[in-house]
Each structure stands twice: as C-alpha cells, then as structure tokens.
Design a protein around this motif. Structure first.
Motif, mmCIF file in Angstrom:
data_model
loop_
_atom_site.group_PDB
_atom_site.id
_atom_site.type_symbol
_atom_site.label_atom_id
_atom_site.label_comp_id
_atom_site.label_asym_id
_atom_site.label_seq_id
_atom_site.Cartn_x
_atom_site.Cartn_y
_atom_site.Cartn_z
ATOM 1 N N ARG A 51 0.835 -1.214 0.000
ATOM 2 C CA ARG A 51 0.000 0.000 0.000
ATOM 3 C C ARG A 51 0.871 1.265 0.000
ATOM 4 N NH1 ARG A 51 -5.286 1.125 1.513
ATOM 5 N NH2 ARG A 51 -5.620 -0.898 0.526
ATOM 6 N N GLU A 68 0.880 4.113 -2.895
ATOM 7 C CA GLU A 68 0.547 5.505 -2.552
ATOM 8 C C GLU A 68 1.674 6.444 -2.998
ATOM 9 O OE1 GLU A 68 -2.182 6.784 -1.408
ATOM 10 O OE2 GLU A 68 -3.288 4.930 -0.985
ATOM 11 N N ASP A 80 -3.485 -1.172 -5.113
ATOM 12 C CA ASP A 80 -4.145 -0.893 -3.828
ATOM 13 C C ASP A 80 -5.561 -1.456 -3.862
ATOM 14 O OD1 ASP A 80 -4.528 1.041 -5.779
ATOM 15 O OD2 ASP A 80 -4.891 2.666 -4.359
#
Lengths: 352, 325
Positions: free
Chosen positions: A32, A36, A57
């Motif tokens: 994740r 990001e 994600d």
C-alpha cells in the motif's frame, strides 16, 4: 537505509502462526505504501513517471494471502499490474521505484517501467503488458517445473478482464490436460479498465461467480473474499496442495475492489498526467459504491482484526506502518537520485 | 560422412540430436506423438514429446514461458499462417521480454513452421509471411534452402538463446541432398554463396534458391555467369555478403516467393540501394504477383516466380552495363 527483506516463516496449510500473521500484515502495508508513493509522484514530481502505471491498492489481501502459501522457489507470474508481487518476494523497493522512474538503477535498467518489472533471481521472470497473454507464459513456467520435476509450482495472477482472453481458455485447457502445477488466481477487482465486469462476463451476467469457468476445464474453481488475506490463504493453500501433489491446476477467483483508477490518465505530452477518480465515480457516477468498498479496505480491516485478536498492539501496528513508510520514502529518494540511462544504452539487451 | 537424405528428415535429425544432447530441449505440437508408435515418443518419452490442442496462442505462449524458466522448447506449428492467430506471442511477447527485463531473462524458443505450400492449398495455406517477422528486433528468422542447411540451422536455432522462427519451404520437404552426419551447426546470420559467378548476382530465398540455381544452369549454357546468394537467415540479415557480391557483378536480381511489398527482397533492395549505390547497373525484383495465392494450378503457376521469370529478369539486367566496382 537497509532494504527490508521479506523472509517469512515456512507456510503451514492448517494453522497460521502469529509470526506469519504479522508478516502478512507487514507485506500488505508495504504494498500500500509503495502504491501511494507512486500515486503521489505524479503530483509531487510531475513528468518523472512516463506512460501508464497500474496500482494494486485494494489487491493486498489477494496478493499476500495467496503468496503466504508460497515456498521459496515457486514462480510468481502476474500481469502488468505488477508492483505488489515482487514486494512480497523481497525485491528491493529502491530498484523497483527506480524502474518506475525509468532510471539506470531500475530493476530493468529503465527498459521496462511500471508495467514490466522482472526479478528472475526471485522467481519472478517478467510480465506482459498485453492483457491475458502472460497466462500462457505462466503455464509454460509450470511446464518447466513439471518436466524438470523440480517441485516448484506457479502462482499466476491476472484480472477479471483477462479471463475473457483466448489465452486464458487455451492455457487452462492445456494445463488441465497436462496436469500442470499451477494456480490461476483470477483477481476480480470488478473493473476491466473502465467497464464493470457485469457488463462483459457471461457468468456474471447469469448471476454466477467467475470461478464457474473452471467447470469448462473440469478443474476445481472457488471464489473467495479477496479482501480477507486469511480466507485467500485457506483457498489458495488447497490449490497449492493439489498442484504440489501433481493433480493439476485450480482456478481461484479473489473478489475485491480496486481502490484506484485503472491507471493514470492517458495524456499526450506535454500535458501532465495523474490518477483520476475511480471509474465508479468518474464513469458511472456511483460514489456510494466506491465509498462502500473503501470502508472495506483490506488493510484497515486486517489491522483491526489483528489488534482485536492481540496479534498486534496499536503500537506494534504503527511501528510496521512507520517502517514501511520510511522504506518507501527511502526508495523514492534513491530513485530520484539515480541517473537516467545514457541514450546509447538503448542498443543493449535486444539479443542474448 | 555426408549422407543423402531428404530435407524433412534433415530437420528431424537435428531435433533428435539436439534432444539427445540437451535434456532441456522439448518438442510439441498439434497432431504429433499421438500413438505410442511415434518414433520421437519412443526415444524421448511423453514428458518431452507432446501433443498439443489447436491452441496456437497457448502453444507459443507456453513455449515462451517454458523458455523463460529454463527449457528450450521447439514448437511444431506446421504452417506459418497458423502463427497469425497467435501473432501477439510471436511479435509482441517473445522478442520483447528480454529487452523489457533489461537483459535479465532469455527466451530460447524455436517456432518451427512450413511455408509457401504451392500445391493447390489456395489463399490461406500457401503464403510467405517472413517479411512481417524479419523486421522485429529480438526475433531471429531462418529460412534454410537445402537439407544440410535445414539440419545445421535447426541445431543452431535450438542452441540459440533468442526466440528463433524456423521457416522451411514445404515444397522442398522431399528434396534430397548431402547432409553431414552427427553434430552439424550452421551459424545463424551468415549468407551462403550457393553458386559462384561474375555477370549477375541472384539473391534468392528458400524454395526460390532451387529455382534460381536451375535458372543459373540454363543461363550458363547461354554464356551468362550467375552468382546465387542464399541469405539463409533473414534476421539478422547478412548484408555484407550480398553487397560484396553485387559490387563484384554490378547487376542483381532478387527472387522471393512473397508478394513484392511484403517480400524480403524489398528490404534487401533497400540495403543494396544504400550500401552499393554506384556499383549497381541494374536491379530487378522477381516476386509473387500482388494477389492472394489462387487454387487452380495454372492460376497458381502464373502468380508465383518460376525459372522462366528469373531468366527473363537476368537477361533484362544483362542489357545494362555493369558499373565497375
């Protein structure tokens, strides 16, 4: 900073140890954080990432749950949405991010980019950017394992869209006839690029699960909650046992929800690109659907569960998250500092 | 000791010898090894010799994946046009994977197919599609024209660490020729001068080499000395041998079974234009006419190059002064 190695405890099909539960959470968080960071790069460093990037994600529970059953030399062959898998295999995030940035220190020296990560030394031989075609390559890796009698199995990941490709049907047929040691993980993230799967899948249109396709090849098929890594682990472990026993392939549909758009906006330079809103919102105007799935975020849910079950404390969970954030920040800094390749290097690697 | 054997048997001999030499070589395709009487199956067993369903995408894709992970598959595709249903794997997968990985992975797969079956197979089974593959960096394309080359180039293709498309002209399958026994490897990327001469260079490919040599024989009776160059490999193309021959003779005829604008001849003509300009008095291309291949015999004969067309072209370039090198 030193790269985080992804050593994990030996998998046991029956019971998952607390150590392994923490390993699963750690890998999910690392994926994740990486995704990001890729997404932020489009805003913080416009122009650094070229072409098309696709994020995993929302897929963390599917990826890590499946790979938590993997043994050390098993092959992992995903599609072009490929960032998550090598993270679990222990590929250095520095070289991964440098590849996404097209740098000399990239995993593929800047020749592949986001869609074409490869780390054969970790049994991740490479990916195809053409939907579904890598399913055949993964099936070929299973043929190698069978002929060499190496004990390896193959984890083949692809999306719901790819399950409409000829390569899918041809490969599963041959794998079933030849009893190849492979697990086909159909990651149903519900949107094929911009089209909802219910609009293009015969099983879905009839109200059936996509794993029903397994019946066409007389192999086991199962659909599992792809937001729950332990549910995925359980089903994939069974498929892995079957593959290791020489009984042939299985099809596992992990159903979850892609939390970002299919990819960054396709623009023509010099127009800048970044991630748009998810298709549910941008194309279908269905913010409610998107928010509902976001509330089922696999990482948040697994975190709460591990804390409730006293596998993690808030402090230990926060420590895992901070470490992942620091590791990814370091990867971004490393990648930004890495030089671009020299132009004439383009002539390398055409032929062996 | 060389032995007279048929072209088709020379290919099989190379595959068998390479399978004996290297346990990583496997061989599969449609409608092969169907019964236990199959000699390949007897020799190597059903793990390494397999029957495949009619699934070209998976057959080739599986070959690629197996090659990426340590095997050396030879995929029997029978007719080159069957590759068209799986062209992503041929053009956009096999030759790109090494490059995209930054040289980390090799794809040593051989895609074996016959081509140009001019025996009444009509529009979809008689074509020459090598032009579409010879310009794809990362892919090698070989087109042997004799039984010896058929054996030597198959051995080389199997040993090569790159994807190799091995195209054999179906019309030569029963032709006999001397073939060395035992290990015999013809290097990929090397042209062969099949006949030495001084007045005109003929560059011919595959089945057309046989026709060019027959035409050269007849031309010799008329006092015209013809050099016949066989590229043998279309990718990578050995331009040097061709250009040197053309510079020597000053005249060139390019003979190709493919239609003009999808021929290897067109590519070779471009290379000659750049590298031998000033040395060439005249250049002609003898190719298939711009039609699909028709069924009926007189129609098919009309469309495809033959000895008479080659002789006519050679005489027409002989009408031009050769330019001194």
């Amino acid at each position: 900073m030193p790269q985080k190695t992804a050593k994990r405890p030996a998998p046991r099909s029956s019971k998952i140890s607390n150590h392994q539960l923490r390993w699963i959470y750690t890998q999910m968080v690392r994926i994740r954080e990486f995704e990001e960071a890729v997404k932020r790069t489009f805003i913080e460093h416009p122009g650094v990432i070229r072409g098309h990037s696709h994020l995993g994600d929302g897929a963390e529970a599917s990826i890590v749950g499946a790979l938590s059953t993997r043994r050390d030399r098993d092959f992992v062959m995903p599609s072009y949405r490929c960032h998550g898998y090598p993270i679990v295999l222990g590929t250095p995030l520095r070289n991964m991010m440098a590849e996404v940035f097209g740098r000399k220190d990239g995993l593929c020296h800047g020749f592949g980019g986001s869609m074409h990560l490869a780390d054969p030394s970790r049994y991740f031989p490479g990916t195809s950017g053409i939907i579904g075609q890598s399913i055949a390559h993964a099936t070929g890796a299973a043929l190698t394992a069978q002929i060499k009698n190496s004990g390896q199995i193959v984890y083949c990941f692809f999306g719901d869209g790819a399950s409409k490709q000829g390569a899918f049907f041809e490969s599963l047929n041959m794998a079933a006839v030849w009893k190849l040691p492979i697990i086909y993980v159909l990651e149903n993230n519900q949107y094929q690029a911009y089209t909802h799967f219910s609009l293009e899948d015969a099983n879905a249109a009839a109200g059936d699960a996509l794993s029903k396709k397994a019946e066409a090849f007389s192999i086991p098929g199962a659909t599992v909650d792809g937001t729950d890594p332990l549910a995925v682990h359980k089903v994939v472990a069974k498929a892995a046992d079957r593959a290791r026993a020489g009984k042939g392939p299985s099809l596992v549909e992990t159903k979850f929800y892609r939390l970002s758009a299919h990819g960054n906006v396709i623009t023509v330079p010099p127009l800048p690109t970044q991630f748009p809103e998810h298709e549910a919102v941008a194309v279908y105007g269905n913010r409610k659907e998107f928010e509902q799935w976001k509330s089922k975020d696999p990482i948040k849910r697994f975190r709460a569960r591990l804390i409730k079950d006293r596998v993690l404390t808030v402090a230990s969970a926060t420590k895992i998250e901070s470490a992942a954030r620091a590791e990814v920040d370091d990867a971004v800094q490393f990648a930004l500092a890495s030089p671009l390749p020299a132009p004439e290097e383009a002539l390398q690697y055409v032929y062996a | 000791m060389p032995k007279e054997i048929m072209y088709g048997d020379a290919i099989a001999a190379a595959i068998i010898e390479e399978m004996q030499r290297d346990p990583n070589v496997i061989f599969y395709g449609q409608n092969m090894a169907m019964t236990e009487r199959d000699p390949m199956l007897k020799k190597f067993g059903k793990e390494r010799v397999r029957i495949a369903p009619i699934s070209e995408t998976a057959e080739i894709g599986i070959g690629i994946g197996a090659a990426m992970t340590g095997l050396r598959p030879v995929v029997e595709l029978w007719m080159s046009e069957f590759m068209l249903v799986a062209f992503d794997q041929v053009i956009n997968e096999a030759p790109r994977l090494r490059y995209m990985s930054g040289g980390q992975v090799n794809v040593p797969v051989v895609l074996k197919a016959g081509y140009g079956f001019c025996a009444g197979w009509a529009g979809q089974h008689s074509n020459c599609i090598y032009h579409t593959m010879m310009g794809i960096p990362g892919l090698k394309v070989v087109v042997p024209s004799t039984p010896a080359d058929a054996k030597g180039l198959m051995a080389a293709a199997i040993r090569d660490d790159n994807p190799v498309v091995y195209l054999h002209p179906y019309m030569l399958t029963l032709d006999k020729g001397e073939v060395p026994e035992g290990e015999y490897v013809v290097p990929i990327g090397l042209s062969d001068i099949k006949r030495a001469g001084s007045d005109v260079t003929i560059v011919a490919i595959g089945w057309m080499v046989k026709k060019a040599l027959a035409a050269a024989e007849r031309l010799a009776e008329e006092g015209i000395s013809t050099e016949v160059v066989d590229p043998r490999t279309l990718a990578p193309l050995d331009i040097t041998t061709i250009v040197n021959s053309v510079k020597k003779t000053g005249r060139v005829v390019l003979v190709d079974q493919a239609p003009r604008h999808s021929s290897a001849a067109a590519v070779i003509a471009g290379e000659i234009a750049e590298h031998a300009v000033g040395s060439v008095g005249a250049l002609r291309m003898v190719t298939a006419l711009d039609t699909p291949i028709p069924y009926s015999e007189p129609l098919e004969n009309y469309v495809v190059p033959n000895e008479d067309k080659i002789i006519e072209a050679v005489k027409s370039v002989m009408a031009h002064e050769a330019v001194a090198a």
